[in-house]
Design a protein around this motif. Structure first.
Motif, PDB file in Angstrom:
ATOM      1  N   PHE A  57       2.707  11.620  18.312  1.00 44.77           N
ATOM      2  CA  PHE A  57       3.068  11.893  16.922  1.00 44.77           C
ATOM      3  C   PHE A  57       2.921  13.384  16.623  1.00 44.77           C
ATOM      4  CE2 PHE A  57       2.735   7.387  16.513  1.00 44.77           C
ATOM      5  CZ  PHE A  57       3.471   7.049  15.399  1.00 44.77           C
ATOM      6  N   GLN A  58       3.864  13.914  15.831  1.00 47.01           N
ATOM      7  CA  GLN A  58       3.811  15.296  15.363  1.00 47.01           C
ATOM      8  C   GLN A  58       3.279  15.406  13.941  1.00 47.01           C
ATOM      9  OE1 GLN A  58       4.492  17.790  17.513  1.00 47.01           O
ATOM     10  NE2 GLN A  58       4.795  16.147  19.009  1.00 47.01           N
ATOM     11  N   VAL A  59       2.955  14.271  13.329  1.00 50.24           N
ATOM     12  CA  VAL A  59       2.405  14.243  11.981  1.00 50.24           C
ATOM     13  C   VAL A  59       1.211  13.296  11.966  1.00 50.24           C
ATOM     14  CG1 VAL A  59       4.561  14.802  10.805  1.00 50.24           C
ATOM     15  CG2 VAL A  59       4.024  12.425  11.316  1.00 50.24           C
ATOM     16  N   THR A  60       0.458  13.372  10.886  1.00 51.72           N
ATOM     17  CA  THR A  60      -0.693  12.489  10.683  1.00 51.72           C
ATOM     18  C   THR A  60      -0.384  11.534   9.545  1.00 51.72           C
ATOM     19  OG1 THR A  60      -2.246  14.169  11.464  1.00 51.72           O
ATOM     20  CG2 THR A  60      -3.144  12.376  10.133  1.00 51.72           C
ATOM     21  N   LEU A  61      -0.617  10.258   9.758  1.00 47.05           N
ATOM     22  CA  LEU A  61      -0.364   9.220   8.763  1.00 47.05           C
ATOM     23  C   LEU A  61      -1.699   8.642   8.321  1.00 47.05           C
ATOM     24  CD1 LEU A  61       2.412   9.431  10.386  1.00 47.05           C
ATOM     25  CD2 LEU A  61       2.818   7.110   9.623  1.00 47.05           C
TER      26      LEU A  61
ATOM     27  N   GLY B 123       0.815  -1.208   0.000  1.00 49.28           N
ATOM     28  CA  GLY B 123       0.000   0.000   0.000  1.00 49.28           C
ATOM     29  C   GLY B 123       0.851   1.261   0.000  1.00 49.28           C
ATOM     30  N   ARG B 124       0.199   2.390   0.284  1.00 50.96           N
ATOM     31  CA  ARG B 124       0.873   3.684   0.318  1.00 50.96           C
ATOM     32  C   ARG B 124       0.235   4.544   1.394  1.00 50.96           C
ATOM     33  NH1 ARG B 124       0.853   7.271  -5.033  1.00 50.96           N
ATOM     34  NH2 ARG B 124      -1.328   7.483  -4.388  1.00 50.96           N
TER      35      ARG B 124
ATOM     36  N   HIS C  26       5.189  13.930   2.554  1.00 52.00           N
ATOM     37  CA  HIS C  26       5.764  12.914   1.669  1.00 52.00           C
ATOM     38  C   HIS C  26       4.938  11.649   1.796  1.00 52.00           C
ATOM     39  CE1 HIS C  26       7.544  10.647   5.046  1.00 52.00           C
ATOM     40  NE2 HIS C  26       7.752  11.839   5.574  1.00 52.00           N
ATOM     41  N   TYR C  27       5.289  10.645   0.989  1.00 51.36           N
ATOM     42  CA  TYR C  27       4.638   9.340   1.013  1.00 51.36           C
ATOM     43  C   TYR C  27       5.528   8.319   1.706  1.00 51.36           C
ATOM     44  CZ  TYR C  27       1.007  10.812  -2.296  1.00 51.36           C
ATOM     45  OH  TYR C  27      -0.053  11.431  -2.890  1.00 51.36           O
TER      46      TYR C  27
ATOM     47  N   TYR D 254      15.370  13.079   2.112  1.00 55.76           N
ATOM     48  CA  TYR D 254      15.533  13.365   0.690  1.00 55.76           C
ATOM     49  C   TYR D 254      14.189  13.489  -0.015  1.00 55.76           C
ATOM     50  CZ  TYR D 254      20.580  13.021   0.616  1.00 55.76           C
ATOM     51  OH  TYR D 254      21.902  13.262   0.814  1.00 55.76           O
ATOM     52  N   ALA D 255      13.159  12.839   0.516  1.00 59.19           N
ATOM     53  CA  ALA D 255      11.820  13.050  -0.035  1.00 59.19           C
ATOM     54  C   ALA D 255      11.371  14.486   0.199  1.00 59.19           C
ATOM     55  CB  ALA D 255      10.833  12.065   0.585  1.00 59.19           C
ATOM     56  N   LEU D 256      11.725  15.058   1.358  1.00 56.97           N
ATOM     57  CA  LEU D 256      11.435  16.476   1.588  1.00 56.97           C
ATOM     58  C   LEU D 256      12.327  17.371   0.734  1.00 56.97           C
ATOM     59  CD1 LEU D 256      11.004  16.545   5.470  1.00 56.97           C
ATOM     60  CD2 LEU D 256       9.224  16.791   3.753  1.00 56.97           C
ATOM     61  N   ASN D 257      13.540  16.943   0.480  1.00 59.59           N
ATOM     62  CA  ASN D 257      14.458  17.729  -0.339  1.00 59.59           C
ATOM     63  C   ASN D 257      13.941  17.879  -1.764  1.00 59.59           C
ATOM     64  OD1 ASN D 257      16.773  19.122  -1.094  1.00 59.59           O
ATOM     65  ND2 ASN D 257      17.870  17.246  -1.617  1.00 59.59           N
ATOM     66  N   ASP D 258      13.203  16.889  -2.249  1.00 59.20           N
ATOM     67  CA  ASP D 258      12.653  16.973  -3.602  1.00 59.20           C
ATOM     68  C   ASP D 258      11.625  18.083  -3.741  1.00 59.20           C
ATOM     69  OD1 ASP D 258      14.208  14.970  -4.565  1.00 59.20           O
ATOM     70  OD2 ASP D 258      12.743  13.384  -4.182  1.00 59.20           O
ATOM     71  N   LYS D 259      11.126  18.594  -2.622  1.00 60.66           N
ATOM     72  CA  LYS D 259      10.118  19.650  -2.684  1.00 60.66           C
ATOM     73  C   LYS D 259      10.724  21.041  -2.577  1.00 60.66           C
ATOM     74  CE  LYS D 259       6.224  18.925  -0.754  1.00 60.66           C
ATOM     75  NZ  LYS D 259       5.515  18.703  -2.026  1.00 60.66           N
ATOM     76  N   LEU D 260      12.047  21.121  -2.444  1.00 60.41           N
ATOM     77  CA  LEU D 260      12.705  22.418  -2.336  1.00 60.41           C
ATOM     78  C   LEU D 260      13.291  22.803  -3.691  1.00 60.41           C
ATOM     79  CD1 LEU D 260      14.542  21.963   1.068  1.00 60.41           C
ATOM     80  CD2 LEU D 260      12.398  23.137   0.632  1.00 60.41           C
ATOM     81  N   PHE D 261      12.933  23.965  -4.204  1.00 55.97           N
ATOM     82  CA  PHE D 261      13.415  24.417  -5.505  1.00 55.97           C
ATOM     83  C   PHE D 261      13.990  25.832  -5.363  1.00 55.97           C
ATOM     84  CE2 PHE D 261      10.251  21.264  -6.501  1.00 55.97           C
ATOM     85  CZ  PHE D 261      10.861  20.522  -7.486  1.00 55.97           C
TER      86      PHE D 261
END
Length: 368
Positions: A199-203, A163-164, A175-176, A246-253
């Motif tokens: 938790f500080q995030v929601t999954l 799953g995802r 991110h996923y 690195y998944a978060l890094n992909d969102k920085l431009f």
């Protein structure tokens, strides 16, 4: 030497013990038994090699029993063949028992081949890990939450099997999480064994998901007891956290459409197309005031009589000292144009005394 050679010659040339040879040969069962024994002794090693070995040997000894009963009519042949055949059957039963004991459910078998076998993890160590999670596979329905921000306690460590899962904070997508990644590795590493947290995030599951979970206390006891498993989890968790970064890094431009490394200290000055617009209005007004003072004066074209230049006051030539830079509050995600940039923007502020990335042509030159 002569005495030894004469003794050997006597043994070779004296009469054979068999006086009369049988004219007829043994029956087909005898030859079949020897064929099975020959094939059995050609078996290899390992579990399946042992199956091959004892399977053919047992069949060959059973043929010897039949040969001794119908053709040879010898009680000793029958007894020895029966004992050897029973030993092979018992060995086969022991192998079947070991295979059933060592077998794992299909999900854990695939997990071992995908995650642990490339790292050459011993099977007995993997079984200790599986026993710690009680060999249970949990499921999540679509749009079902695994953890809620600020509410769900950190009391387990989970690994996604299929799953995802979507990770978000304050309603913003981060991110996923994909199969064979840990679902809560940052939360696990953020707490000591004696600490508690939420938790500080929601999954949230985007599709139907399956995962396995290790209870926090049980896993800490296992890691304290087994040093090899502790090092294995440390490697897996470290790799998983780096993948999430690195998944978060992909969102920085950058402004120019280039992707930069999150470790660059001057990345704060080149983030997003709206980074220059995110400054306070007071700074913009100060720039508007200082620009005329710093620009060279131009003589008016309409004046006919030139006036002698007047030496300006010393205080007027020196522009006022810039006010110390005040740390900005974190801007909203809509200003920067990226939904996760606001979460990490303050981490890339320029260190005082360091040069800006804009002074270099490429990030490679900056790193050199």
């Amino acid at each position: 030497m002569s005495s030894n050679s004469s003794a050997v010659g006597q043994l070779l040339w004296r009469g054979l013990p068999c006086v009369g040879w049988r004219q007829d040969l043994e029956g087909a069962v005898y030859h079949l038994a020897n064929c099975f024994l020959l094939l059995g002794f050609m078996g290899g090693s390992g579990v399946y090699g042992s199956f091959y070995l004892f399977g053919f040997l047992g069949t060959g000894y059973l043929c010897c029993v039949l040969w001794g009963w119908f053709d040879a009519c010898g009680l000793d042949i029958i007894l020895w063949s029966v004992l050897l055949a029973m030993a092979c059957v018992l060995q086969l039963a022991h192998l079947v028992y070991r295979l059933r004991e060592d077998s794992l459910p299909e999900e854990f078998e695939v997990l071992y081949k995908t995650l642990c076998l490339p790292l050459q993890v011993p099977l007995h160590a993997y079984k200790e890990m599986v026993r710690c999670c009680q060999e249970q596979v949990s499921t999540l329905a679509t749009e079902q939450t695994y953890a809620v921000e600020g509410e769900t306690p950190i009391n387990r460590l989970s690994l996604l099997l299929s799953g995802r899962v979507r990770v978000s904070q304050d309603g913003q997508f981060l991110h996923y999480i994909f199969p064979y990644q840990f679902m809560d590795s940052p939360e696990w590493e953020s707490l000591h064994p004696s600490e508690e947290g939420v938790f500080q995030v929601t999954l949230t599951a985007e599709t139907e998901c399956s995962y396995i979970s290790w209870p926090r206390k049980s896993l800490h006891l296992l890691l304290a007891k087994e040093r090899y498993i502790s090092r294995l989890f440390s490697i897996l968790l470290g790799y998983d956290i780096s993948e999430k970064l690195y998944a978060l890094n992909d969102k920085l431009f950058a402004k120019f459409g280039l992707r930069f490394d999150i470790r660059l200290p001057s990345l704060y000055h080149v983030l997003g197309p709206g980074a220059s617009d995110a400054r306070p209005e007071s700074e913009k007004d100060e720039e508007d005031i200082h620009e005329p003072a710093t620009s060279p004066p131009q003589a008016p074209s309409t004046s006919v009589q030139q006036t002698p230049p007047v030496s300006p006051h010393p205080a007027a030539t020196n522009p006022p000292a810039p006010s110390p830079w005040v740390r900005m509050s974190r801007p909203d995600s809509g200003v920067l144009g990226e939904d996760s940039t606001s979460l990490v923007l303050e981490d890339f502020e320029e260190v005082s005394g360091s040069e800006s990335f804009m002074d270099y042509k490429s990030d490679g030159e900056y790193m050199r």
